[in-house]
Scaffold this active site. Sequence first.
Site, PDB file in Angstrom:
ATOM      1  N   ASN A   9      -1.080  21.576  51.986  1.00  0.00           N
ATOM      2  CA  ASN A   9      -2.536  21.635  51.931  1.00  0.00           C
ATOM      3  C   ASN A   9      -2.911  21.601  50.451  1.00  0.00           C
ATOM      4  OD1 ASN A   9      -5.230  22.254  52.023  1.00  0.00           O
ATOM      5  ND2 ASN A   9      -4.994  24.204  53.095  1.00  0.00           N
ATOM      6  N   ARG A  93      -2.793  18.378  55.369  1.00  0.00           N
ATOM      7  CA  ARG A  93      -4.202  18.559  55.679  1.00  0.00           C
ATOM      8  C   ARG A  93      -4.989  17.503  54.896  1.00  0.00           C
ATOM      9  NH1 ARG A  93      -7.496  24.026  54.725  1.00  0.00           N
ATOM     10  NH2 ARG A  93      -9.273  23.480  55.992  1.00  0.00           N
ATOM     11  N   HIS A 181     -13.572  22.071  58.878  1.00  0.00           N
ATOM     12  CA  HIS A 181     -12.814  23.247  59.342  1.00  0.00           C
ATOM     13  C   HIS A 181     -12.244  23.026  60.752  1.00  0.00           C
ATOM     14  CE1 HIS A 181     -15.440  25.792  56.426  1.00  0.00           C
ATOM     15  NE2 HIS A 181     -14.297  25.488  55.853  1.00  0.00           N
ATOM     16  N   HIS A 208     -16.136  30.640  61.128  1.00  0.00           N
ATOM     17  CA  HIS A 208     -15.082  30.528  60.105  1.00  0.00           C
ATOM     18  C   HIS A 208     -15.738  30.905  58.786  1.00  0.00           C
ATOM     19  CE1 HIS A 208     -11.540  28.484  58.123  1.00  0.00           C
ATOM     20  NE2 HIS A 208     -12.419  28.538  57.130  1.00  0.00           N
ATOM     21  N   ARG A 241     -21.056  27.000  47.331  1.00  0.00           N
ATOM     22  CA  ARG A 241     -21.905  25.943  47.905  1.00  0.00           C
ATOM     23  C   ARG A 241     -23.100  26.581  48.604  1.00  0.00           C
ATOM     24  NH1 ARG A 241     -17.257  23.319  51.340  1.00  0.00           N
ATOM     25  NH2 ARG A 241     -15.898  24.855  50.390  1.00  0.00           N
ATOM     26  N   ILE A 329     -13.337  36.199  55.046  1.00  0.00           N
ATOM     27  CA  ILE A 329     -14.387  37.205  55.221  1.00  0.00           C
ATOM     28  C   ILE A 329     -14.428  37.650  56.685  1.00  0.00           C
ATOM     29  CG2 ILE A 329     -16.863  37.660  55.033  1.00  0.00           C
ATOM     30  CD1 ILE A 329     -16.955  35.455  52.839  1.00  0.00           C
ATOM     31  N   GLY A 330     -14.384  36.694  57.592  1.00  0.00           N
ATOM     32  CA  GLY A 330     -14.486  36.999  59.020  1.00  0.00           C
ATOM     33  C   GLY A 330     -13.371  37.908  59.508  1.00  0.00           C
ATOM     34  N   GLU A 379      -4.371  27.426  60.187  1.00  0.00           N
ATOM     35  CA  GLU A 379      -4.489  25.963  60.107  1.00  0.00           C
ATOM     36  C   GLU A 379      -3.128  25.310  59.880  1.00  0.00           C
ATOM     37  OE1 GLU A 379      -7.317  27.372  57.391  1.00  0.00           O
ATOM     38  OE2 GLU A 379      -8.669  25.698  57.744  1.00  0.00           O
TER      39      GLU A 379
HETATM   40  P1  AMP Z   1     -10.420  31.924  52.821  1.00  0.00           P
HETATM   41  O1  AMP Z   1     -11.161  30.774  52.208  1.00  0.00           O
HETATM   42  O2  AMP Z   1     -10.421  31.929  54.305  1.00  0.00           O
HETATM   43  O3  AMP Z   1      -9.048  32.128  52.225  1.00  0.00           O
HETATM   44  O4  AMP Z   1     -11.260  33.238  52.408  1.00  0.00           O
HETATM   45  C1  AMP Z   1     -11.316  33.643  51.065  1.00  0.00           C
HETATM   46  C2  AMP Z   1     -12.481  34.579  50.888  1.00  0.00           C
HETATM   47  O5  AMP Z   1     -12.397  35.684  51.799  1.00  0.00           O
HETATM   48  C3  AMP Z   1     -12.508  35.233  49.506  1.00  0.00           C
HETATM   49  O6  AMP Z   1     -13.189  34.449  48.572  1.00  0.00           O
HETATM   50  C4  AMP Z   1     -13.219  36.515  49.755  1.00  0.00           C
HETATM   51  O7  AMP Z   1     -14.592  36.307  49.486  1.00  0.00           O
HETATM   52  C5  AMP Z   1     -13.089  36.774  51.230  1.00  0.00           C
HETATM   53  N1  AMP Z   1     -12.373  38.016  51.528  1.00  0.00           N
HETATM   54  C6  AMP Z   1     -11.050  38.245  51.599  1.00  0.00           C
HETATM   55  N2  AMP Z   1     -10.784  39.532  51.898  1.00  0.00           N
HETATM   56  C7  AMP Z   1     -11.991  40.157  52.019  1.00  0.00           C
HETATM   57  C8  AMP Z   1     -12.413  41.495  52.320  1.00  0.00           C
HETATM   58  N3  AMP Z   1     -11.538  42.467  52.558  1.00  0.00           N
HETATM   59  N4  AMP Z   1     -13.739  41.741  52.353  1.00  0.00           N
HETATM   60  C9  AMP Z   1     -14.630  40.762  52.126  1.00  0.00           C
HETATM   61  N5  AMP Z   1     -14.304  39.498  51.825  1.00  0.00           N
HETATM   62  C10 AMP Z   1     -13.000  39.185  51.783  1.00  0.00           C
END
Ligand code: AMP
Length: 394
Positions: A9, A93, A181, A208, A241, A329-330, A379
Amino acid sequence: MYDYCLVVNAGSSSLKFCVYQQTTGGPWSLESRGQIEGIGTAPVLSARDASGQSLVKRSLEGTVRDGRGALDALAEWLRSMYAGGRILGAGHRVVHGGARFASPVVVTPEIVEELRKLIPLAPLHQPHNIAPIEAVRERMPDVPQVACFDTSFHRGQPAVAELIPLPASIRAGGVQRYGFHGLSYEYIASILPEAAPEIAHGRVIVAHLGSGASLCALRDGKSIESTLGFTALDGLCMGTRAGSVDPGVILHLFQGLGMSPQEVETVLYKKSGLLGISGISNDMRDLIGNPDPNAQLAVDYFIYQTAKMIGALASVLGGADAIVFTAGIGENSPDIRRRICQSSAWLGIDLDEAATQAKGSRISKPQSKVSVWVLPTNEELMIARHTGRLLGLI
Ligand code: AMP
């Protein structure tokens, strides 16, 4: 001798990878997961095994200058780590599959040319996705490759969901809503029958929420609408974004503020969203609980926009049976999940606070009309599965 599948990726400054091992007659099992970060600045190779133990963390400064160099460094590490093993296939990817690629494909030189034609639709991602495909072809010509697209899962949406209502002459050039996504949503849809059988065939809104963020409306496991459109700029507020903005604002950037296309692109992709609102950070962890009013406004807007779009997708679905949270975040922020659910309570959500804190997969009470779930996405495993299937390996 062991057989492996490599999943790549590649982004503008990082190359993430996973190595899966083929188990006899069974599914792929993860051997290692890692990345080369800081390509172009201070590159570092790091990897962990399936249990999370560190396998390597090493600076590549002075040896890796670009994506190709990163792939060379990865190949060298793979050779030392898996000496005597065979790579049976590489899955990549690729962000944009255009209208043509409604499913993953085995890569041929003709396919690479087709993927190049899509660069104008995803200028910040597509070239970086194609580069490792070419590098593998040059350096490991015997390894068959599969391209897996972020757009494919959304093909088959109703015509109104794909439409961008501009003149036909413009639409004929590929101007339509594609959605992104898709590998994440496809993975979630694939695990629902086991993880949450009661909603697998229902009306599900998947959120997501990572550094890129979008929603997808699933009916019976199929995408019927999503919040990302022609590019990865639409819909929800993201790390850097903005998500949906009045197109008149873009005209204003050009005509009123005299910005160049390059400057507008930088504003839209790199300086807006959580970073633009807060002026502090694109990382939700730096903003939650931060007393700065602009940090609070960024979090408030993220929640407001997500809840607003959940309402829109619920309307498209004619109601919702479940909401699934996934991505950085989710999966990791109970606070953001709770606030989004509070704003969407009118749908019939009754959260189970204890389950939310405990990171349980179902976080709503049994009597909640709309159930709420936290399901980690994967993914890379989706890419490995596609690669194995298309190459006849599993
Ligand atoms: P991803 O793109 O799925 O890897 O998500 C990355 C983003 O998840 C990071 O930029 C953070 O903003 C968010 N993130 C990761 N852990 C946490 C947490 N414990 N609480 C809030 N946001 C988080």
